[in-house]
Design a protein around this motif. Structure first.
Motif: not given
Length: 349
Positions: A135, A78-79, A133, A229, A109, A74, A227, A82
């Protein structure tokens, strides 16, 4: 440099402890068979002399670098934004600190960044890798680490179970089920969800538990993906309300998304709990401070981080005694662990 300021060496530690140089070397390199009394004497001499092992020499002896990388797939906003990630890092750090292992944090990134990180991991002086995380869209790291023979532990159920990569997860399916059952018990009949990303197992597993619990009442039209967030949750809730204004229950697959849901409901003039009950997932500190306080499914991500680090340490240091504290089982020989979750009932549902 004068003799009084020169760094102490193994011979000086051995002389101070009254043992052989070889005994000091075994203590420094973590050999478990050293007599307890001798170990105590050596450790006292090390502390008194402020001896610091030569890392390069130690690596040659032990074939370990005493360094581990934690990769977050991520971007850094975000890191660092969150609470999930900070809790994971805190848990990992606790275990590695106790083991004398250094932690390197790497963040991707973009997809090209994952390629760069993968190349770095193949050549870096590391004993192992932790990955969070993951994906499905693109992540070369699990396969690359598998091919390179570098120990890897994933936080969350791996996307490709066929690699046999060890992992530590929370019971996401069970958590989605608990959330849906609670909304049903509150009398909700038109229940929607702001699900997590479809390319992450946490997102798909929570949605699966939710839909299983609703059974025939599950309506795919009442699913919007976010997402993880707060803005993502807010946008998804607006879409749901535009399609189905009579929604009376919403499960948001993360607390940050649930906070966005609360904002969307206030803007739409819907009273939380009276008109629409809301359940989140995580139990981050902001959940209890929300208005109204958020009912949520609690997962212990600090414990998850500790378990990930402990599982990795069991692979790279198989002779290390297994810690017996902290609410975790003996992870030696285990390649998967699913931690329990629980409902925390507050005022939103």
């Amino acid at each position: 440099m004068t003799p009084s300021t020169r760094r102490p060496n193994l011979e000086q530690v051995a002389a101070a402890a009254g043992v052989s140089r070889a005994t000091v070397s075994r203590v420094v390199n973590g050999v478990a068979t050293v007599d307890a009394d001798l170990r105590t004497r050596v450790e006292k001499a090390i502390a008194d002399l402020r001896y610091v092992p030569n890392q390069a020499a130690r690596t040659l002896v032990t074939r370990r670098t005493d360094a581990v990388a934690l990769v977050a797939a991520e971007p850094d906003p975000r890191v660092f934004g969150d609470p999930f990630f900070s809790a994971i890092v805190r848990g990992v750090s606790q275990e590695l600190l106790d083991a004398g292992v250094q932690l390197t944090l790497l963040m991707a990134q973009s997809y090209p960044d994952l390629d760069r990180i993968e190349r770095y991991l193949r050549s870096a002086p590391l004993d192992g890798v932790l990955l969070i995380s993951e994906h499905a869209a693109y992540d070369p790291i699990p396969l690359a680490m598998h091919d390179a023979g570098l120990p890897l532990v994933i936080g969350g159920r791996p996307i490709d179970d066929g690699l046999g990569v060890p992992y530590v997860d929370n019971d996401n399916v069970g958590g989605g089920r608990i959330a849906a059952e609670h909304l049903l018990s509150r009398g909700c009949r038109m229940i929607a969800t702001v699900a997590g990303p479809g390319d992450m197992t946490a997102g798909t597993d929570r949605l699966r538990g939710f839909s299983d619990a609703l059974g025939a009442s599950f309506d795919a039209r009442l699913v919007e993906h976010g997402d993880f967030t707060q803005p993502g949750g807010e946008i998804a809730a607006e879409r749901l309300l535009s399609r189905a204004p009579d929604i009376d229950g919403i499960f948001a697959a993360s607390d940050l998304m649930a906070l966005g849901v609360l904002r969307a409901l206030r803007r739409a003039g819907r009273r939380v709990r009276d008109d629409v009950a809301v359940v989140g997932f995580d139990d981050i500190p902001l959940a209890a401070a929300a208005e109204p306080p958020l009912t949520t499914v609690r997962q212990d991500t600090v414990l998850q981080g500790r378990a990930m680090a402990r599982m990795l340490l069991s692979a790279i240091r198989p002779d290390r005694p297994a810690p017996s504290d902290g609410g975790l089982p003996d992870l030696r020989g285990l390649d998967r662990l699913v931690l329990p979750v629980a409902l925390v009932e507050r005022e939103s549902a």
